[in-house]
Structure formats: C-alpha cells, structure tokens
Design a protein around this motif. Structure first.
Motif, PDB file in Angstrom:
ATOM      1  N   GLU B  92       0.838  -1.177   0.000  1.00  0.00           N
ATOM      2  CA  GLU B  92       0.000   0.000   0.000  1.00  0.00           C
ATOM      3  C   GLU B  92       0.881   1.236   0.000  1.00  0.00           C
ATOM      4  N   GLY B  93       0.256   2.350  -0.204  1.00  0.00           N
ATOM      5  CA  GLY B  93       1.021   3.590  -0.212  1.00  0.00           C
ATOM      6  C   GLY B  93       0.453   4.527  -1.241  1.00  0.00           C
ATOM      7  N   TRP B  98       5.648   7.875  -0.007  1.00  0.00           N
ATOM      8  CA  TRP B  98       6.182   6.744   0.735  1.00  0.00           C
ATOM      9  C   TRP B  98       5.111   6.346   1.739  1.00  0.00           C
ATOM     10  N   GLY B  99       4.547   5.179   1.544  1.00  0.00           N
ATOM     11  CA  GLY B  99       3.411   4.804   2.378  1.00  0.00           C
ATOM     12  C   GLY B  99       3.746   3.760   3.418  1.00  0.00           C
ATOM     13  N   GLY B 100       3.507   4.033   4.660  1.00  0.00           N
ATOM     14  CA  GLY B 100       3.566   3.006   5.693  1.00  0.00           C
ATOM     15  C   GLY B 100       2.300   2.188   5.613  1.00  0.00           C
ATOM     16  N   ARG B 101       2.290   1.021   6.217  1.00  0.00           N
ATOM     17  CA  ARG B 101       1.101   0.180   6.133  1.00  0.00           C
ATOM     18  C   ARG B 101       0.843  -0.461   7.484  1.00  0.00           C
ATOM     19  N   VAL B 102      -0.398  -0.731   7.730  1.00  0.00           N
ATOM     20  CA  VAL B 102      -0.787  -1.377   8.966  1.00  0.00           C
ATOM     21  C   VAL B 102      -1.649  -2.575   8.615  1.00  0.00           C
TER      22      VAL B 102
END
Lengths: 225, 112
Positions: B92-93, B98-102
């Motif tokens: 994801e992102g 710059w995408g962090g993901r959970v």
C-alpha cells in the motif's frame, strides 16, 4: 471447473480481478476464483486500489466481484499464504495468479507448485515504473516452462519475509513508492500470459516491462534444464 | 537508466549480415546486438555492469541455459543477464508517496 487462485489483492490483484472475472463470466466455462490475502483495505489504499468498503481484502473484493459477475463463483480466504496453509489453498490443476510484494511468499508458492503434477503459476511484480511477469507451467509432472526460482536467486534464497512472519512494527515500517500504472501494466501482462496459455500460444516464460521506456521484452524459459 | 544505454538500445536493428556476426545481450527490457564473440560472459558482465546496472547476483543465461562466467561467447548466441524480479505489487502507499502500512491484525480490536 476452472479453478483460479489469486494470491495478493493489492495494487496488482485489484487491477487484475475485474478483467479476469469479466473474461471468465462470458466464456461459458464454469469457473471459480479464490481470492487469498490476509491484509485489510484502508482509506490510504484508495489512490491505487478500488474497493467499496473497508475490511479484509479477499472478503471485500470477493463480495464485490460476486455481485457483478454472477456466472463465476468466488471464494475468499482471509489469510496470508505460508508454508503452513498452502496445501489447503493451492491444488492440482489450479491456475495461480501471484501478485505479492515479497520473495518469501513467491518461493513458498513456487516450491509447492513444483510438487504438483499439473499447475500454472503466473507471478507478477513491479518496481516503480518497471517490472516482470514469470510463467511456470507444469503438465503431467513435467515443467513446460522453468519454475520462477530457477533463474532468480533472489526468489530461490529470499532475504525478506512474508507478511505472516512480520511483527506489527515491521509491517508499519514497510512501504515504498508505488505507481498504479505500473501495477496495471503488470496485471495486464499477467492476463495476457493467461490468455496465451488458454489459447495454447504462449511463447515465453518471462516478460519484462518498462512503462516509461514503452518497452516489453519476452524471453523463453525452457522447462528442461 | 543511463543516457548511453538509452542511446545504445535505440540504435537501428542490426542488418541480417551484422546479426550473423554478433551476440545478442539482453537485460530486462533492453536488448543489444554487439560484436563480443570470443569474449567471456564475465568480461561482458564487467563491461556492461555500470551501463546496465547489472547486480552481481543476476544469473547469466546463454541460449536458455545458465552459464559459467568463463564461458566464451560464440557468434549468434543470446546472452541474458536475468533481471531481478520486481518486489512490489501489493504494497500500500500513495501514488507518489512513501506509504507506511498497517495490517488488520495489528489494529486495536474494534478499529476500522
């Protein structure tokens, strides 16, 4: 029945699914698509992935696809694929679309496919504006094209881990720039390979794409070593 | 990609006569017909490493078979340095962020 497994419902999987489902819906051959992913849709995904509700990716997309394409059966498996569960989810005769972001999962799936007599594995991945699609076809216990690990040591000996093995902190730290057009190009190339196999006309085992260069390069990957 | 490589991959296709005297070198989407017959795979890798950005672990394949670095290339052969597989596709992102993901399993119970 044509049994299709789609592992990874992210940027590639979301781009691939509607076209795969639409194609199968109008082919007349009974088909079932099993969507496999342990991850969840979040609002931040909306710029690259199409979904109507938040929740587990496999469940959400299976529900959406079933609503739109009623001649295809859909099933959701809300789990990450791992060595522990792959025997439950990939079987003889399957066509597997693998759109994941880590080599560890690719190796798990590839190693298991090598144990099956008949299976088709179509694996796609991208970096920012380029990527590749690999096709491993096994028929009657023989490789028609090379396993995806054969010429790719980074998959054969992965240095990364699957999401199922990561802590929450590691999952949160992951992330890198992504371009949805690259996802779309790879998804399209995976579907092109699937069509080529269906028509008995696939002439390559791997294809590279670069969307900025406007180039693709198919290469043969013989099954025999 | 470097500018010299862009130029190299945009040159006109070799004529049939020229192709008969060359070795085709493939790396990812790039394909060149070059006069390197008589050179070893290792020499070609060293010569093209910088221009093509070939990682050391990229497998060398000659006419579909994995090759030793010491193999001497022959006219008409195809040498491929296998580009590493793309490593994304389901991350994801943002489109250009710059995408962090959970993961869902990391969220507090009852969260969205």
């Amino acid at each position: 029945m044509l049994e299709i497994k789609v592992i990874g419902i992210g940027g590639i999987g979301c781009a691939l699914l509607p076209f795969l489902a639409r194609y199968l819906n109008y082919q007349g051959e009974p088909a079932r698509i099993t969507l496999i992913d342990g991850d969840e849709f979040e609002r931040a995904n909306a710029d690259r992935q199409a979904f109507g509700t938040l929740g587990n990716k496999a469940k959400v997309k299976a529900t959406e696809m079933a609503r739109e394409f009623q001649r295809v059966a859909f099933r959701a498996v809300p789990q990450y694929i791992s060595e522990a569960n792959i025997t439950e989810h990939v079987q003889e005769g399957d066509t597997v679309f693998l759109g994941v972001d880590n080599h560890k999962t690719r190796k798990v799936v590839s190693d298991y496919c090598e144990k099956l007599a008949t299976v088709t594995l179509i694996s796609g991945g991208n970096d920012f504006n380029d990527g590749n699609v690999q096709v491993h076809i096994r028929e009657g216990g023989r490789d028609r094209t090379a396993p995806i690990t054969r010429y790719h040591p980074e998959i054969r000996n992965p240095r990364d881990r699957s999401p199922a093995e990561m802590s929450c902190e590691e999952l949160m730290a992951r992330g890198s720039p992504q371009l949805l057009f690259a996802n779309l190009a790879i998804a399209s190339a995976m579907l092109n390979a699937f069509y080529g196999i269906r028509e008995g006309k696939l002439t390559y085992g791997e294809v590279y794409l670069d969307i900025l260069e406007g180039k693709s390069n198919p290469v043969r990957r013989e099954g025999k070593q | 990609m470097t500018e010299p490589l862009k130029q190299a991959t945009r040159v006109r296709p070799a004529s049939p006569t020229e192709t008969q005297e060359t070795v085709r070198v493939i790396y990812g989407v790039h394909s060149l017909d070059v006069n390197i017959a008589g050179r070893s795979v290792g020499e070609v890798r060293a010569a093209l490493r910088q221009a093509l950005n070939i990682p050391p672990q990229a497998v060398a394949v000659v006419d579909g078979r994995e090759s030793l670095e010491s193999y001497i290339l022959q006219i008409g052969e195809v040498l491929e340095f296998v580009r590493l597989a793309g490593e994304k596709g389901s991350l994801e992102g943002g489109l250009l962020t710059w995408g962090g993901r959970v993961s869902g399993r990391c969220r507090p119970p009852g969260g969205p």
